[in-house]
Each structure stands twice: as C-alpha cells, then as structure tokens.
Scaffold this motif. Structure first.
Motif, PDB file in Angstrom:
ATOM      1  N   CYS A 128      16.455 -22.048  -6.170  1.00 29.05           N
ATOM      2  CA  CYS A 128      17.722 -22.390  -5.514  1.00 29.05           C
ATOM      3  C   CYS A 128      17.853 -21.533  -4.266  1.00 29.05           C
ATOM      4  O   CYS A 128      18.537 -20.522  -4.314  1.00 29.05           O
ATOM      5  CB  CYS A 128      18.907 -22.164  -6.436  1.00 29.05           C
ATOM      6  N   PRO A 129      17.173 -21.918  -3.193  1.00 35.64           N
ATOM      7  CA  PRO A 129      16.382 -23.121  -2.980  1.00 35.64           C
ATOM      8  C   PRO A 129      14.942 -22.910  -3.414  1.00 35.64           C
ATOM      9  O   PRO A 129      14.558 -21.785  -3.767  1.00 35.64           O
ATOM     10  CB  PRO A 129      16.440 -23.289  -1.466  1.00 35.64           C
ATOM     11  N   ASP A 172      21.442 -30.347  -0.374  1.00 33.80           N
ATOM     12  CA  ASP A 172      20.437 -30.762   0.622  1.00 33.80           C
ATOM     13  C   ASP A 172      19.446 -29.668   0.990  1.00 33.80           C
ATOM     14  O   ASP A 172      18.524 -29.894   1.773  1.00 33.80           O
ATOM     15  CB  ASP A 172      21.086 -31.269   1.927  1.00 33.80           C
ATOM     16  N   GLY A 173      19.641 -28.470   0.479  1.00 34.23           N
ATOM     17  CA  GLY A 173      18.812 -27.342   0.899  1.00 34.23           C
ATOM     18  C   GLY A 173      17.337 -27.500   0.566  1.00 34.23           C
ATOM     19  O   GLY A 173      16.478 -27.097   1.338  1.00 34.23           O
ATOM     20  N   CYS A 207      17.690 -17.214  -9.271  1.00 35.80           N
ATOM     21  CA  CYS A 207      17.578 -18.486  -8.532  1.00 35.80           C
ATOM     22  C   CYS A 207      16.498 -19.404  -9.104  1.00 35.80           C
ATOM     23  O   CYS A 207      16.634 -20.621  -9.028  1.00 35.80           O
ATOM     24  CB  CYS A 207      17.269 -18.249  -7.059  1.00 35.80           C
ATOM     25  N   SER A 245      14.146 -27.854   3.110  1.00 36.79           N
ATOM     26  CA  SER A 245      12.982 -26.963   3.105  1.00 36.79           C
ATOM     27  C   SER A 245      11.760 -27.648   3.699  1.00 36.79           C
ATOM     28  O   SER A 245      10.932 -27.006   4.341  1.00 36.79           O
ATOM     29  CB  SER A 245      12.651 -26.512   1.684  1.00 36.79           C
ATOM     30  N   LYS A 295       9.359 -22.472   0.303  1.00 32.66           N
ATOM     31  CA  LYS A 295       8.600 -23.296   1.254  1.00 32.66           C
ATOM     32  C   LYS A 295       7.105 -23.207   0.955  1.00 32.66           C
ATOM     33  O   LYS A 295       6.381 -24.176   1.058  1.00 32.66           O
ATOM     34  CB  LYS A 295       8.833 -22.796   2.685  1.00 32.66           C
TER      35      LYS A 295
END
Lengths: 429, 258
Positions: B140-141, B18-19, B210, B23, B144
């Motif tokens: 990951c994540p 859900d990360g 990531c 965001s 933004k």
C-alpha cells in the motif's frame, strides 16, 4: 434537431471512476451530469477512534496522486489543536515535498492525460510513437517531481515521513543538493513545456467563475494562507464552514460544494493563478505572458498552460528552498495531545482541500471532515458542460462524446478523491 | 516483431485510491520499454483506446465493496488468461475493509446526507474472495521494483521473484539500527511481508504494515513485545488495523485485542 442522450460510461484518462450524461430535448441541453460512481470508502467514518498521529497516513490513502495534500491538511489541523507551529526549515521542507507533488501531478496531467486530446492521440503511449522526445522529456520531468517526494517523503506514493510536528527524519543539506543539477534541467524543460502547450489550439470559452484559493502575503500558496475568492471572500480557514456548504445529490458519491447564498465556485490551478499571479516568480510570470496569458485566466481549455506555468514555479521554488536549506537540529516539534478542534486548508494540485478534526484528550479522533477539490468543482464542471454542449449539438455523437470527454479533462478531475467519478451519457431522445 | 504477437495487458480499478495503477505510470524509466513489449489493451487511467476481446494478463487494483463490482470482477476473470491483483485493496480489502468490523448502516450517514442514494455492501473484500487469482502483489502502495519484475517475468514466461520474508530481515540487510530495541518505537516489521526495503525503519519510524502479514507470522509474540513498550490493547489493535486489516493474520490478532 431532435432529442437525444449522449453518455460516456467510463471516462478515460481521469483519476478514478466516473461517467457523464447529457440530456437534450428539442435541441436544448436540459441537463449535464457528471456521475461519480467511485465506490464510497467512508474515510470520515472509520477515522473516528483512530489516533491523531494516524490521520496523515490514513487520509493519504484517499488519493494515490495527491497524498501529500491529504497529509499536509491532516498534520496542520492536528498541530493547531496541539498548539504548535511548524516553522523555519521544517516548514520549508514541507513546502519542498508539496512542490514535488505539484510537479509529478501537473506533468502527469499535462502530458500523459491532457496533451493527447490536443494532438489527437488515445494516450501518451500512442503519442510517443510520433513524439518520442516530448514523451521522454515529460517522463524525466515527472520523475524529478517523484524524486523530491522520495527524498523528503520516503516514497512517491503514500509518503511515510510526514509526522505531526514535522518529519520522522530530515534530509541533510548534501542529500538535497544532489537534486540541484536535475532541477536546473527541469526548470528549462518546464519552460519549454509552457512554450509547447501555448501553441496548441484553444476554443474561446471565457467563463464567469468565482475563483477560490488560498492567498498568502509572501508566497504563492501551498500550505498556508487565507481563503479568498474573486468575488470578495477573504476569510481565515476557521470560517470556511460558514461560507461553503456541501450537499449530497443522487447521481454522485462525491458531495457537491456551494458558496452559501451564491452557488458554484471553482478551485484549482486557474483559481490559484488568477488570485495569486503577483506571487509567481519573475520567470513564471514572464513565460506566462509569452504564452499569451494575462494576470487572470478563466478559459478552462487553457488550464493546460496554467498547469505548465505552475510547474515552472514549483521547480524554481524547489531550487530556492534547497539553496537556502540548513538541516534543522530536530526533525519534529514534540507535543502532547489535548482535546480540541482544528482545521486546515492547503492547495492540492487540483485545488483547495479542507480538513477539520475534533480530537479527545487522549488524542483519539472524535469527528473528521474532508472536502477534496473535485467535489468542490463538480457543480461548476456540470454548469460549464451544459453551456459547451449547447454549441456542439450539431456534431455527430461520436465526436460530441469525444469533445465532452476532452472538456472534462480540462478540470483534471480526481475522482478517487472526490468520492472519496466518469461515464458519458448524452440523452437526445 | 509483429504487434499481434505481443501479450495484451488490461488494468482494472475497483475501490481504491488509484495509487497502485499510478505506479505503472510512475515507472518513468521503464514505461516506454514496457509499452514496447506488451499491448496495453485496456487501461482507462492512461488511455481512451481500447482493444476488445481477451486479455493475456489483467492487473486488478481495488477491493469489492458493492454488488455491481462483485459481478464485474467475474467478467474480468472470464476475459483474462492470467489475473494478478496489485496492492493491499485487491489483495486484502484495503483500509476500507475497516467497515467489515463496523456497522455500515451507521457509517453511511456519517459521510452522506441521503443514505438512500448509497449502494454499498457491508464488507470490502479482496478479489480472491470472488474469483481465482493467479498471483498477488502486496503493498500500500505496491513496489515499482516488484511491478517491473512482475511484468518482465510475465513477458519472459517465468515466475516473478517476490520474496516472502519479513521487513525485519530487510532492516538487518540494510544495517539499520532496530527502531524498537534502540528507540522503543512500535514496529510490526517482524510480522510484515517484505517489499518496501524496510522503508520506515530507515526513516527512524516503526513499520506499520503496508505489505501485510508475512508467511507464518508470530503476531502473538510481537504483541507481547508491543505491550512491554507500554502500548495498551486499543493501540495494539490499531497497529494491525490499517491497510491490511482484513488479511487473516492481522485480522485475527486485531480481534484478540478487543
């Protein structure tokens, strides 16, 4: 009234994928099932063979909302195996990081996910059209929690700075001081938040819970403490497995937990608050009293107030930590791996979380076990809903369904975590 | 502006933490502006309201790990004019793609007492293995900043600006001291796609990938350097085998090390 099934196929404003099913026969609720269908991701399986240094980065990926909870449990477990204790400023920094996560997660739930139910909106975004200032204040408050995560952890989702032994890099005193003005605003905003939610309408639904949380001599529990319950459990975390057992039920990809010989229990803000009221700051205690709360709270509908009180606490605790912070000389305590078993429990925003690891002499993980908060609460949520739905059976299905959804959101279920959940299904047929 | 002219956005979840969709809610400064420019037609994590019909753009988080989701993604594609994947799970299969290289039948009883209740595929696969994907956002994540750029570009009808260079370049731009050269820290920044603004090296740790492989990564040369730092093949394999283990360049390099 006859028989029917009410189902919600995909619960909204919860974290992860879940559904809910109620079966009613001859006017009696036979069964309430919280179906967790979040696809399993098998963390405990693929952690085997990984390095002890990787567990905090990997387990963070179980949950994007509370990654710090996973990181803290992982590093504390490993540090027990390595025989090191992270203390003083490094311990305080970890507490500060966790305060950031509590603020971000609690404000997200209170305003973005939960408050729209009480005020009659589909979402915070719809709510913003009539309550613009409220939503803007919430977003600013949430951002301050995220600012702490970014400052101490590197980023708000899946922080990168947590390391076995401490951190990769520690902030300077000046870095932390830069957050003080915003945190002072946040303290006032968080107090206003308690006053605002206290005025919402709550049904009388006191439940007889066995609350379980950490408890610490000197502080409101975050990273450390004994595991205690409202019905007499008081144990070191090493004895967790002797008192709590997980079972696997067909309708859920989350394992469910019970207290051995007794049954369901309840973790989370209500448990933490009711078992640790005396450790809250005087301001948090005072605003709780003004909001009509006693020293304990067992009405899940009032959990929105308790989360708000905990937000006041987290902001004040962040201010206290920053006020007394001196940058440590070294960002971490170095230690070599050795074979052993270690476990740790901490307080995620949604409640007690437990990890246990066995590692080999070369530092590779042999066995991992992770017990997240929502999985522990699932039997209690189902038991509560069975009771609530019995009082709501005369409602039309659409309204009954909405009530059930609202009731489930009281628990702030974190489904990605628990399965590592929601769909509503009311069967009256 | 009449509401009906706003583009309709949907946010979908598959196997994930859900990360990445969080965001969007974490864009505290931009969220209300975004909600003003588009109609959030389906986003169950944020709203119970739902507008039926087609979506102008779907953001998809998570990977496909079971038969039900393999069908569901086809429905999402049918109802979406533009489909954009957000994050390492949707784009590469995520950390859960580690099962692709193991025996899933052996995995299930490690976690679950009743393997017969669990319905899972042997693999965790990216969305692009199942349907046409119009744009992929890495991470990951996700970043933004890149998410806001993506949504802004979509509203403006232009291509999003998300550079494909390596983390290594960002490190130079930030003026970081090289953690690998100066401190001997294992770092896969030279082969990892930018997006994080060289976050880990800025915190005195090596990049752990990531954002997945950059364009044309020379993983073989980097692995030679990692070996010179004293990493054994098991450790080198592990460093490529995290959130983007199923991305081709990392997967192949990981396989070369056992």
């Amino acid at each position: 009234m006859a028989s029917k099934t009410i189902k919600v196929d995909y619960l909204a404003r919860v974290e992860g994928e879940g559904a809910f099913k109620v079966v009613v026969r001859d006017g009696t609720v036979r069964k309430a099932e919280l179906r967790i269908f979040e696809p399993p991701r098998f963390f405990e399986a693929f952690l085997r063979g990984r390095s002890y240094m990787e567990a905090s980065d990997i387990t963070a990926r179980i949950c994007g909302i509370c990654p710090v909870a996973y990181q803290m449990c992982a590093v504390h477990s490993m540090e027990k195996i390595l025989g090191i204790k992270v203390d003083d400023a490094l311990r305080e920094l970890r507490r500060l990081l966790y305060c950031g996560e509590w603020i971000e997660s609690h404000v997200l739930h209170v305003y973005m996910l939960h408050a729209p139910d009480f005020l009659g909106y589909d979402s915070a975004i719809h709510m913003a059209k009539d309550h613009g200032d409220l939503v803007r204040t919430a977003l600013r408050l949430k951002k301050i929690g995220n600012d702490i995560m970014t400052m101490v952890g590197g980023r708000e989702i899946h922080p990168i700075n947590v390391k076995v032994g401490g951190f990769y890099k520690v902030p300077s005193k000046r870095d932390l001081q830069s957050m003080v003005e915003n945190l002072k605003w946040a303290r006032d905003a968080a107090i206003d938040m308690v006053r605002f939610v206290a005025k919402l309408d709550f049904p009388d639904n006191e439940r007889d819970y066995e609350f379980v949380s950490l408890r610490h001599d000197k502080e409101y529990p975050l990273n450390e403490g004994r595991v205690v319950s409202s019905k007499g459990i008081d144990i070191p975390v090493e004895e967790y497995d002797q008192h709590f057992k997980e079972t696997h039920v067909e309708h859920s990809t989350a394992l469910q937990s019970h207290i051995v010989g007794r049954g369901p229990y309840f973790v989370g803000p209500l448990a933490r608050y009711s078992l640790n009221f005396d450790k809250l700051t005087p301001t948090a205690q005072q605003v709780a009293r003004e909001a009509g709360l006693g020293k304990t709270c067992s009405n899940p509908f009032r959990s929105i107030i308790v989360r708000s009180v905990e937000t006041v606490y987290a902001v004040e605790e962040a201010l206290r930590i920053i006020g007394s912070y001196e940058q440590p000389e070294k960002p971490f305590i170095a230690a070599e791996p050795r074979a052993g078993v270690g476990c740790a429990a901490t307080e995620a925003p949604r409640g007690l979380i437990y990890h246990r690891y066995e590692i080999a002499a070369d530092g590779s993980i042999v066995h991992a076990r992770i017990v997240p908060p929502t999985a522990q609460n699932q039997p209690t949520i189902e038991k509560d809903l069975t009771s609530f739905v019995a009082d709501w059976l005369d409602l039309p299905d659409v309204e009954l369904q909405h009530r059930c959804e609202q009731a489930i959101r009281n628990y702030d279920p974190c489904i990605s975590c628990s399965c590592h959940f929601l769909k509503l299904d009311i069967d009256r047929a | 502006m009449a509401d009906k002219k706003k583009p309709r956005l949907a946010v979908w979840k598959f196997a994930s933490c859900d990360g990445c969709q969080l965001s969007l809610l974490d864009c505290e400064d931009e969220l209300l502006a975004v909600a003003g420019a588009i109609d959030i037609a389906y986003f169950p994590e944020a709203t119970r309201g739902e507008i039926s019909g087609r979506y102008d753009v779907s953001l998809v988080e998570g990977s496909v790990t079971n038969a039900h989701d393999a069908e569901r993604i086809k429905e999402v594609r049918k109802r979406s004019n533009v489909l954009i994947t957000i994050g390492a799970c949707a784009t590469a299969g995520g950390i859960q793609a580690l099962k692709n290289f193991a025996d899933v039948k052996e995995y299930i009883p490690v976690v679950y007492a009743h393997p017969e209740y669990i319905h899972t595929l042997a693999t965790s696969t990216p969305i692009s293995d199942h349907v046409k994907v119009d744009f992929e956002l890495r991470g990951c994540p996700i970043s933004k900043k890149q998410l806001v750029e993506l949504v802004s570009a979509f509203v403006a009808g232009r291509k999003p600006v998300t550079p494909p260079h390596s983390v290594c370049i960002d490190c130079k731009l930030r003026g970081n001291v090289c953690v690998m050269v100066a401190h001997g820290a294992p770092c896969i920044g030279p082969v990892t796609h930018t997006g994080c603004d060289a976050l880990c090296p800025s915190f005195n740790r090596g990049c752990f990938g990531c954002f997945g492989p950059k364009e044309t990564p020379n993983t073989k040369a980097l692995s030679g350097q990692l070996a010179e730092l004293g990493m054994d093949s098991k450790a080198i394999k592990r460093i490529y085998s995290t959130f983007n283990v199923n991305a081709e360049a990392f997967r192949e390099e990981s396989k070369r090390h056992g």
